[in-house]
Design a protein around this motif. Structure first.
Motif, mmCIF file in Angstrom:
data_model
loop_
_atom_site.group_PDB
_atom_site.id
_atom_site.type_symbol
_atom_site.label_atom_id
_atom_site.label_comp_id
_atom_site.label_asym_id
_atom_site.label_seq_id
_atom_site.Cartn_x
_atom_site.Cartn_y
_atom_site.Cartn_z
ATOM 1 N N ILE A 32 0.838 -1.204 0.000
ATOM 2 C CA ILE A 32 0.000 0.000 0.000
ATOM 3 C C ILE A 32 0.873 1.254 0.000
ATOM 4 O O ILE A 32 0.650 2.193 -0.757
ATOM 5 N N GLN A 33 1.880 1.243 0.842
ATOM 6 C CA GLN A 33 2.785 2.385 0.939
ATOM 7 C C GLN A 33 3.548 2.590 -0.362
ATOM 8 O O GLN A 33 3.711 3.712 -0.835
ATOM 9 N N ARG A 34 3.999 1.501 -0.960
ATOM 10 C CA ARG A 34 4.760 1.564 -2.219
ATOM 11 C C ARG A 34 3.898 2.118 -3.349
ATOM 12 O O ARG A 34 4.395 2.782 -4.253
ATOM 13 N N ALA A 35 2.590 1.840 -3.282
ATOM 14 C CA ALA A 35 1.669 2.337 -4.302
ATOM 15 C C ALA A 35 1.366 3.823 -4.114
ATOM 16 O O ALA A 35 0.632 4.404 -4.910
ATOM 17 N N GLY A 36 1.899 4.420 -3.054
ATOM 18 C CA GLY A 36 1.716 5.844 -2.830
ATOM 19 C C GLY A 36 0.562 6.203 -1.918
ATOM 20 O O GLY A 36 0.233 7.375 -1.770
ATOM 21 N N TRP A 37 -0.065 5.211 -1.319
ATOM 22 C CA TRP A 37 -1.171 5.486 -0.402
ATOM 23 C C TRP A 37 -0.630 5.623 1.012
ATOM 24 O O TRP A 37 0.393 5.065 1.362
ATOM 25 N N GLY A 38 -1.352 6.303 1.827
ATOM 26 C CA GLY A 38 -0.927 6.497 3.213
ATOM 27 C C GLY A 38 -0.065 7.731 3.340
ATOM 28 O O GLY A 38 0.560 8.168 2.369
ATOM 29 N N ASN A 39 -0.021 8.267 4.519
ATOM 30 C CA ASN A 39 0.756 9.497 4.719
ATOM 31 C C ASN A 39 1.771 9.333 5.848
ATOM 32 O O ASN A 39 1.993 10.234 6.621
ATOM 33 N N GLY A 40 2.353 8.194 5.941
ATOM 34 C CA GLY A 40 3.351 7.956 6.980
ATOM 35 C C GLY A 40 4.035 6.635 6.725
ATOM 36 O O GLY A 40 3.833 6.003 5.690
ATOM 37 N N ASP A 41 4.863 6.252 7.648
ATOM 38 C CA ASP A 41 5.565 4.981 7.513
ATOM 39 C C ASP A 41 4.709 3.887 8.134
ATOM 40 O O ASP A 41 4.832 3.569 9.314
ATOM 41 N N LEU A 42 3.812 3.320 7.319
ATOM 42 C CA LEU A 42 2.874 2.312 7.802
ATOM 43 C C LEU A 42 3.595 1.079 8.343
ATOM 44 O O LEU A 42 3.162 0.499 9.335
ATOM 45 N N VAL A 43 4.678 0.695 7.707
ATOM 46 C CA VAL A 43 5.424 -0.486 8.154
ATOM 47 C C VAL A 43 6.051 -0.235 9.521
ATOM 48 O O VAL A 43 6.049 -1.113 10.386
ATOM 49 N N GLU A 44 6.561 0.970 9.742
ATOM 50 C CA GLU A 44 7.139 1.293 11.051
ATOM 51 C C GLU A 44 6.069 1.247 12.141
ATOM 52 O O GLU A 44 6.306 0.754 13.243
ATOM 53 N N ILE A 45 4.888 1.745 11.819
ATOM 54 C CA ILE A 45 3.798 1.722 12.793
ATOM 55 C C ILE A 45 3.448 0.292 13.165
ATOM 56 O O ILE A 45 3.301 -0.046 14.343
ATOM 57 N N ILE A 46 3.327 -0.591 12.173
ATOM 58 C CA ILE A 46 2.972 -1.982 12.467
ATOM 59 C C ILE A 46 4.110 -2.678 13.221
ATOM 60 O O ILE A 46 3.861 -3.548 14.065
ATOM 61 N N ASP A 47 5.344 -2.285 12.978
ATOM 62 C CA ASP A 47 6.471 -2.845 13.742
ATOM 63 C C ASP A 47 6.352 -2.498 15.223
ATOM 64 O O ASP A 47 6.595 -3.332 16.096
ATOM 65 N N ILE A 48 5.958 -1.269 15.512
ATOM 66 C CA ILE A 48 5.792 -0.834 16.908
ATOM 67 C C ILE A 48 4.650 -1.606 17.562
ATOM 68 O O ILE A 48 4.771 -2.092 18.692
ATOM 69 N N VAL A 49 3.531 -1.739 16.843
ATOM 70 C CA VAL A 49 2.393 -2.498 17.367
ATOM 71 C C VAL A 49 2.779 -3.955 17.594
ATOM 72 O O VAL A 49 2.482 -4.539 18.641
ATOM 73 N N ALA A 50 3.454 -4.549 16.622
ATOM 74 C CA ALA A 50 3.858 -5.958 16.740
ATOM 75 C C ALA A 50 4.772 -6.170 17.943
ATOM 76 O O ALA A 50 4.631 -7.152 18.676
ATOM 77 N N ASP A 51 5.693 -5.243 18.165
ATOM 78 C CA ASP A 51 6.591 -5.356 19.316
ATOM 79 C C ASP A 51 5.792 -5.413 20.617
ATOM 80 O O ASP A 51 6.053 -6.259 21.480
ATOM 81 N N GLY A 52 4.806 -4.538 20.736
ATOM 82 C CA GLY A 52 3.966 -4.542 21.935
ATOM 83 C C GLY A 52 3.181 -5.833 22.086
ATOM 84 O O GLY A 52 3.061 -6.380 23.186
ATOM 85 N N VAL A 53 2.650 -6.336 20.980
ATOM 86 C CA VAL A 53 1.880 -7.584 21.026
ATOM 87 C C VAL A 53 2.781 -8.745 21.446
ATOM 88 O O VAL A 53 2.406 -9.557 22.303
ATOM 89 N N PHE A 54 3.970 -8.833 20.867
ATOM 90 C CA PHE A 54 4.876 -9.933 21.232
ATOM 91 C C PHE A 54 5.312 -9.838 22.691
ATOM 92 O O PHE A 54 5.442 -10.868 23.366
ATOM 93 N N GLN A 55 5.525 -8.634 23.194
ATOM 94 C CA GLN A 55 5.863 -8.493 24.613
ATOM 95 C C GLN A 55 4.715 -8.974 25.496
ATOM 96 O O GLN A 55 4.928 -9.647 26.502
ATOM 97 N N GLU A 56 3.488 -8.622 25.107
ATOM 98 C CA GLU A 56 2.309 -8.980 25.896
ATOM 99 C C GLU A 56 2.018 -10.478 25.825
ATOM 100 O O GLU A 56 1.336 -11.022 26.693
ATOM 101 N N MET A 57 2.554 -11.156 24.828
ATOM 102 C CA MET A 57 2.334 -12.602 24.727
ATOM 103 C C MET A 57 3.108 -13.364 25.797
ATOM 104 O O MET A 57 2.836 -14.535 26.040
ATOM 105 N N ASP A 58 4.054 -12.711 26.432
ATOM 106 C CA ASP A 58 4.706 -13.274 27.613
ATOM 107 C C ASP A 58 3.811 -12.866 28.781
ATOM 108 O O ASP A 58 3.721 -11.692 29.135
#
Length: 153
Positions: A32-58
């Motif tokens: 989506i980002q490569r196609a020019g949609w979105g107004n930020g670093d969507l992959v970076e945002i999901i990386d931050i969310v994923a980090d929190g989810v993986f921490q909470e899985m402990d």
């Protein structure tokens, strides 16, 4: 002690499934980002969310975060989080908490449901705007109106 408890056990495949889900989501957001949609670093945002989810899985982290969340909203006077059972310390994949007697939204009368919804909206808004300590997964299965009138996350 003879008290009723709730036991949360992580499925053996949970970590793998969450990793696959985030891999697919990351790929889609990258496209989506490569196609020019979105107004930020969507992959970076999901990386931050994923980090929190993986921490909470402990579940040791989940137990610590639950205490912090509970304390952060104590000023409301009606929010609680089930307390971890001290006689069964959490492990990465097992969490034992006190049993809370109450009902979920689908089991409430219309009036009770509206009351619970108002309480939940106030609590979630307070966590976002005032405390910055948020519940990452506030869906109907994770929120309950206790028989004591308190809102449980």
């Amino acid at each position: 002690s003879g008290a009723d408890v709730a036991v949360k056990v992580q499925r053996p495949s949970a970590m793998r499934q969450v990793a696959l889900d985030f891999a697919v989501l990351t790929t889609l957001l990258w496209l989506i980002q490569r196609a020019g949609w979105g107004n930020g670093d969507l992959v970076e945002i999901i990386d931050i969310v994923a980090d929190g989810v993986f921490q909470e899985m402990d579940y040791r982290n989940e137990a610590r975060n639950a205490v912090q969340f509970d304390r952060s909203l104590s000023f409301l006077g009606y929010v609680s989080v089930p307390k971890a059972a001290t006689e069964f310390p959490p492990t990465p994949r097992v969490l034992v908490t006190e049993w809370v007697h109450g009902r979920h939204l689908g089991d409430l009368t219309k009036r009770e449901g509206l009351r619970m919804t108002n309480m939940a909206v106030d609590a979630v808004t307070a966590s976002l705007v005032l405390t910055g300590i948020v519940h990452a997964d506030p869906h109907e299965g994770n929120i309950m109106l206790g028989d004591n009138g308190r809102l449980y996350f």
